[in-house]
Scaffold this active site. Structure first.
Site, PDB file in Angstrom:
ATOM      1  N   ASP A   1      -1.159  14.347   4.575  1.00 30.69           N
ATOM      2  CA  ASP A   1      -2.450  14.781   4.046  1.00 30.69           C
ATOM      3  C   ASP A   1      -2.453  14.457   2.552  1.00 30.69           C
ATOM      4  OD1 ASP A   1      -4.623  16.202   2.984  1.00 30.69           O
ATOM      5  OD2 ASP A   1      -4.427  17.793   4.473  1.00 30.69           O
TER       6      ASP A   1
ATOM      7  N   ASP B   1       8.864  19.034  10.620  1.00 32.54           N
ATOM      8  CA  ASP B   1       7.453  19.434  10.626  1.00 32.54           C
ATOM      9  C   ASP B   1       7.393  20.914  10.981  1.00 32.54           C
ATOM     10  OD1 ASP B   1       4.536  19.589  11.112  1.00 32.54           O
ATOM     11  OD2 ASP B   1       4.649  17.404  11.131  1.00 32.54           O
TER      12      ASP B   1
ATOM     13  N   ASP C   1      -2.756   5.663   4.992  1.00 39.06           N
ATOM     14  CA  ASP C   1      -4.068   5.013   5.018  1.00 39.06           C
ATOM     15  C   ASP C   1      -4.887   5.416   3.808  1.00 39.06           C
ATOM     16  OD1 ASP C   1      -4.233   7.714   6.180  1.00 39.06           O
ATOM     17  OD2 ASP C   1      -6.364   7.228   6.302  1.00 39.06           O
TER      18      ASP C   1
ATOM     19  N   LYS D   1      -8.073  17.167  -3.550  1.00 37.48           N
ATOM     20  CA  LYS D   1      -8.569  18.096  -4.565  1.00 37.48           C
ATOM     21  C   LYS D   1      -7.456  18.435  -5.569  1.00 37.48           C
ATOM     22  CE  LYS D   1     -12.159  20.263  -1.735  1.00 37.48           C
ATOM     23  NZ  LYS D   1     -12.643  21.536  -1.157  1.00 37.48           N
TER      24      LYS D   1
END
Length: 222
Positions: free
Chosen positions: A124, A75, A160, A128
């Site tokens: 994430d 990360d 999710d 878009k």
């Protein structure tokens, strides 16, 4: 999280033996552990990655369950994985490490066929269209994963986001990839691996409290 807390965590990370924080030019010019992570862990055990590891719950949880495998949480946000790194040190887990770097550099951080398995947990979804290049299961990322994975290596996506689940499933089917297992609600439908059910991240618990279904795909890149 306040800036003082972040700075404190950044400083602590520098002292943690299980944290690796290469500078970008080190990665671009030839990262010392690329193809040689066995030297970091001191053994040749299989290497498993958690990409976008956040607080590192999965990396730590998996490491506890599988002492014969080495886990690396990757990360760019060191203040987040500080918690996982600290817990691992406190609990004496020698088979888990944390690497501070951008995910798009993954093929410069690991050698060809060096990784046995990849976990992508609650990324994430980048809904878009103009953010497609940042989706962690887009074709460019899949090519990078294929390069570092062993021929029989697998990728696990737990999310999710119904959008991310559907996008990935459709892409894999369109590319003719091997979908080993797929489930659009792991806590209501039987068959999900125990590692999917028994390890829950901070964000996953929040989603479950809201009644959001958790999806899961395991696949192999040909």
């Amino acid at each position: 999280m306040g800036s003082k807390n972040k700075l404190k965590r950044f400083k602590e990370n520098e002292t943690f033996s299980n944290v690796v924080q290469p500078k970008r030019d080190e990665v671009m010019e030839g990262f010392k552990y690329k193809g040689n992570w066995a030297s970091f862990f001191g053994n040749n055990n299989p290497i498993v990655l958690e990409l976008g590891c956040g607080k590192g719950e999965y990396a730590v949880g998996l490491a506890k369950r599988n002492p014969s495998k080495n886990y690396i949480g990757v990360d760019i946000k060191g203040a987040r994985f500080w918690r996982g790194a600290k817990i691992a040190l406190e609990e004496g887990l020698k088979n888990v490490a944390f690497l501070r770097s951008q995910i798009e550099l993954v093929d410069l951080l690991f050698g060809e066929n060096e990784v046995s398995e990849i976990w992508i947990t609650f990324p994430d979804p980048q809904i878009k269209y103009k953010r497609t290049k940042h989706r962690m299961t887009n074709p460019d990322f899949l090519k990078k994963y294929k390069h570092i994975l062993k021929p029989d290596g697998v990728v696990n996506l737990k999310t999710d986001s119904e959008f991310m689940h559907g996008y990935t499933l459709g892409l894999l089917q369109g590319l003719g990839q091997e979908i080993i297992y797929s489930n659009h609600d792991v806590y209501k439908n039987e068959g999900a691996p125990l590692e999917v059910l028994e390890i829950q991240t901070f964000y996953e618990n929040q989603y479950l409290e809201k009644g959001k279904p958790i999806t899961y795909i395991q696949f192999r890149i040909r």
